[in-house]
Design an enzyme around this catalytic site. Sequence first.
Site, PDB file in Angstrom:
ATOM      1  N   ASP A 147       0.853  -1.176   0.000  1.00  0.00           N
ATOM      2  CA  ASP A 147       0.000   0.000   0.000  1.00  0.00           C
ATOM      3  C   ASP A 147       0.901   1.242   0.000  1.00  0.00           C
ATOM      4  O   ASP A 147       2.084   1.162   0.351  1.00  0.00           O
ATOM      5  CB  ASP A 147      -0.879  -0.047   1.261  1.00  0.00           C
ATOM      6  CG  ASP A 147      -1.698   1.203   1.453  1.00  0.00           C
ATOM      7  OD1 ASP A 147      -2.351   1.626   0.492  1.00  0.00           O
ATOM      8  OD2 ASP A 147      -1.676   1.767   2.568  1.00  0.00           O
ATOM      9  N   ASP A 157      -0.272   5.048   0.939  1.00  0.00           N
ATOM     10  CA  ASP A 157      -0.513   6.042   1.978  1.00  0.00           C
ATOM     11  C   ASP A 157      -0.337   5.456   3.379  1.00  0.00           C
ATOM     12  O   ASP A 157      -0.910   4.407   3.698  1.00  0.00           O
ATOM     13  CB  ASP A 157      -1.923   6.617   1.853  1.00  0.00           C
ATOM     14  CG  ASP A 157      -2.099   7.453   0.599  1.00  0.00           C
ATOM     15  OD1 ASP A 157      -1.090   7.936   0.067  1.00  0.00           O
ATOM     16  OD2 ASP A 157      -3.254   7.629   0.152  1.00  0.00           O
TER      17      ASP A 157
END
Length: 304
Positions: A91, A93
């Site tokens: 991922d 963020d």
Amino acid sequence: MDHYILISSTKEYKINLKIINFISNTIENIIGIKINPKELSPQKAFEWKIVTPEINKNLVGLIKNFLIKENIDFNVISSNKGRKKKLLLADMDSTIIKEESLDELAKLIGLEKEVSRITEEAMNGKIDFKEALIKRVSMLKNQPVGILNDLKNNININIGAKELIKTMNFNGAKTVLVSGGFTFLTEYLKIILNFSFAHANTLQISKSNNGLEVLTGKVELPILDKKAKLQILKQYAKKLDLNLEETICVGDGANDIEMIRNAGLGVSYNGKDILDKTANLIFKHTNLKGLLYAQGYTDKEIVS
């Protein structure tokens, strides 16, 4: 079945001889075998290999209780095959970068409070990700495209991210950045961190009446959400002729649940409670090098 007890803490040099001896003695007392620890990183990461069909729950409980106030991460890794994974999905963020990119865009236009509240609810699984994304992006309507470059210039890459990607690439793994964020940032990070591939959502852009490029406040469909992340994991595993046991995924929020649940090693990195309940490994006091320690890499093997 091989089981590895992994302790790690990279924020401080926390792991001393007292802690190591306690764990070694506890293992010997419970299972009746003396097992020496392997140093992965001096005072920062150690592991004990236990070969047994099942890991002793009493042993795990005793060690976990001992470490609970030490700010040291404790994880148990079980493996039937080689521990070094051949596919990483990460991922973006609050995982590869410190920031939540939409929150940062909102900060640039004075809407931080409104957007960050929705972000927090989505990350904790309280509202649907797609709904949250559409709401937040709508607030960016008619903003100049230049704010995207402003954000790129102000992001901070999390400690250990560069070493994680470099080391896995060096050892022949494929590395994929997969985000519910946006392509303008994932493509930038793909280049500077040398990810093999990147996937994200795309912000729509149009020209205003005065000819300037502005954000429309909309996202191109289909929206990349937790189901899409799982689909991407399976697609790459199939393309590379891997089974899911040979994969490792890392994230921090509800949008990462499905890929982390299905990975060979699913890692919650400073994650929300809803993700911690799903993940195989939880890191709260260890930087992203922890994903390498979890695969058995030592500092000498990590490419910096």
